[in-house]
Design an enzyme around this catalytic site. Structure first.
Site, PDB file in Angstrom:
ATOM      1  CD  GLU A  68      51.220  44.307  44.724  1.00  0.00           C
ATOM      2  OE1 GLU A  68      51.029  44.815  43.600  1.00  0.00           O
ATOM      3  OE2 GLU A  68      50.355  43.637  45.320  1.00  0.00           O
ATOM      4  CG  HIS A 137      47.066  33.805  46.421  1.00  0.00           C
ATOM      5  ND1 HIS A 137      46.692  33.605  45.115  1.00  0.00           N
ATOM      6  CD2 HIS A 137      46.736  35.087  46.709  1.00  0.00           C
ATOM      7  CE1 HIS A 137      46.152  34.710  44.630  1.00  0.00           C
ATOM      8  NE2 HIS A 137      46.172  35.626  45.581  1.00  0.00           N
TER       9      HIS A 137
END
Length: 356
Positions: A68, A137
């Site tokens: 990322e 998450h």
């Protein structure tokens, strides 16, 4: 453009609107490309990138390594060089891996270089209750980004805004983060076929009322609307407001409503501490327009890390039943009313369409 007066009324799902918005933005401007982990696989990020690879090819639609930080640097560099990237992150939690890139470079470069540098990039990221994905998450971290000057944060609660905000975000000359709630992906709304943009910093009154104001963020707009329907049966008229964009925030619309109703309930898709709900309530407290000190209440995630079991998840997130009960107490000062559980399904469970 109003959702109710579009020239071509047809219904799209939220994920279809995201895809169409990107499609039309890419058709409009050859500098727009999309990158992200697995965006070109057969599931197409739950359908939100479907058809783009076939139309635009692998040079403009491509997957990225699981890195990322580095890939965000690539997107920022491309934006500085004149391209207009859409960087898709499957989960908002993963943005924590590229915070320095987003906060210290993407958001600040236009200012640091005296307006000579632009960073026209879009960051798409998903939040929301899923299938027990738990602590790492399920987080709503939008207030972290709304805190940063130079970073716009938008939260479409319906398919109309999902398309229009996508197009507006691509056209913007500095970073825009689009927060997409997973449970909204299957929701349906009237969406025009033609390209259109939804203006930043313009809230929408979804339902008018006189007894209290409910401000919902993202999916909580829909849950608040369902709660307002339950409250109406008790003779309580709630005004439901969708901020649409979190930064910039259209506080004037909220302010006018609270001045009218004298009561405010903010329902966020996040924890309350130092969050968007706290910001809205603080602005209400500072307002010189609101004539009488209002009664306020906030709702959001429980004060704990997100659990994985469905039973604990039900207690972790606000829902139409808990929103309606909290609003009832705020409006009447009384406890005791409990809505019928069968009529308090989450909006996505019964294909909520709202007022559109």
């Amino acid at each position: 453009m109003s959702m109710l007066t579009s020239r071509s009324a047809r219904v799209l799902k939220y994920f279809e609107a995201l895809s169409e918005g990107a499609y039309q933005a890419m058709e409009e401007d050859s500098r727009v490309f999309m990158m992200g982990l697995d965006i070109d696989d057969h599931k197409s990020i739950q359908g939100s990138t479907k058809g783009l690879l076939d139309k635009f090819g692998s040079e403009r639609i491509f997957t990225t390594p699981l890195s990322e930080d580095a890939m965000t640097g690539v997107a920022i560099g491309a934006a500085m060089a004149g391209q207009r990237p859409i960087h898709v992150h499957i989960r908002m939690d993963f943005l924590l891996l590229c915070m320095n890139q987003l906060v210290n470079i993407a958001a600040k470069s236009h200012y640091m270089y005296g307006g000579t540098v632009q960073v026209p990039m879009v960051i798409r990221t998903m939040i929301g209750k899923s299938w027990g994905q738990g602590a790492q998450h399920s987080q709503g971290l939008h207030s972290l980004f709304a805190h940063i000057p130079g970073m716009k944060v938008v939260a479409p609660s319906n398919a109309y805004d999902a398309k229009g905000l996508t197009i507006q975000a691509v056209r913007d000359n500095n970073p825009v983060l689009i927060m997409e709630h997973r449970l909204l992906y299957g929701s349906e709304t009237v969406v025009p076929e033609e390209a259109y943009a939804v203006e930043f910093g313009k809230a929408r009154v979804m339902r008018e009322g006189k007894d209290l104001t409910i401000v919902g963020v993202s999916n909580m707009v829909n849950e608040a609307y369902r709660a307002a329907e339950l409250l109406a049966e008790q003779g309580i008229e709630a005004e439901v407001i969708d901020p649409v964009t979190i930064s910039p925030l259209d506080f004037e619309t909220i302010e006018r409503s609270v001045n009218k109703t004298g009561r405010l309930l903010v329902v966020d898709n996040a924890w309350l501490n130092c969050g968007v709900s706290a910001e809205i309530v603080a602005r209400v407290a500072e307002s010189e327009i609101i004539e009488v000190k209002p009664k306020v209440r906030r709702m959001g995630f429980a004060e704990t890390t997100c659990p994985t079991t469905p039973t604990l998840e039900d207690a972790f997130y606000p829902n139409p039943k808990t929103i309606a009960m909290s609003a009832y107490r705020l409006a009447t000062g009384e406890d005791g009313w409990i809505p019928d559980s069968k009529r308090c399904e989450l909006a996505y469970q019964s294909q909520f369409k709202g007022p559109f």
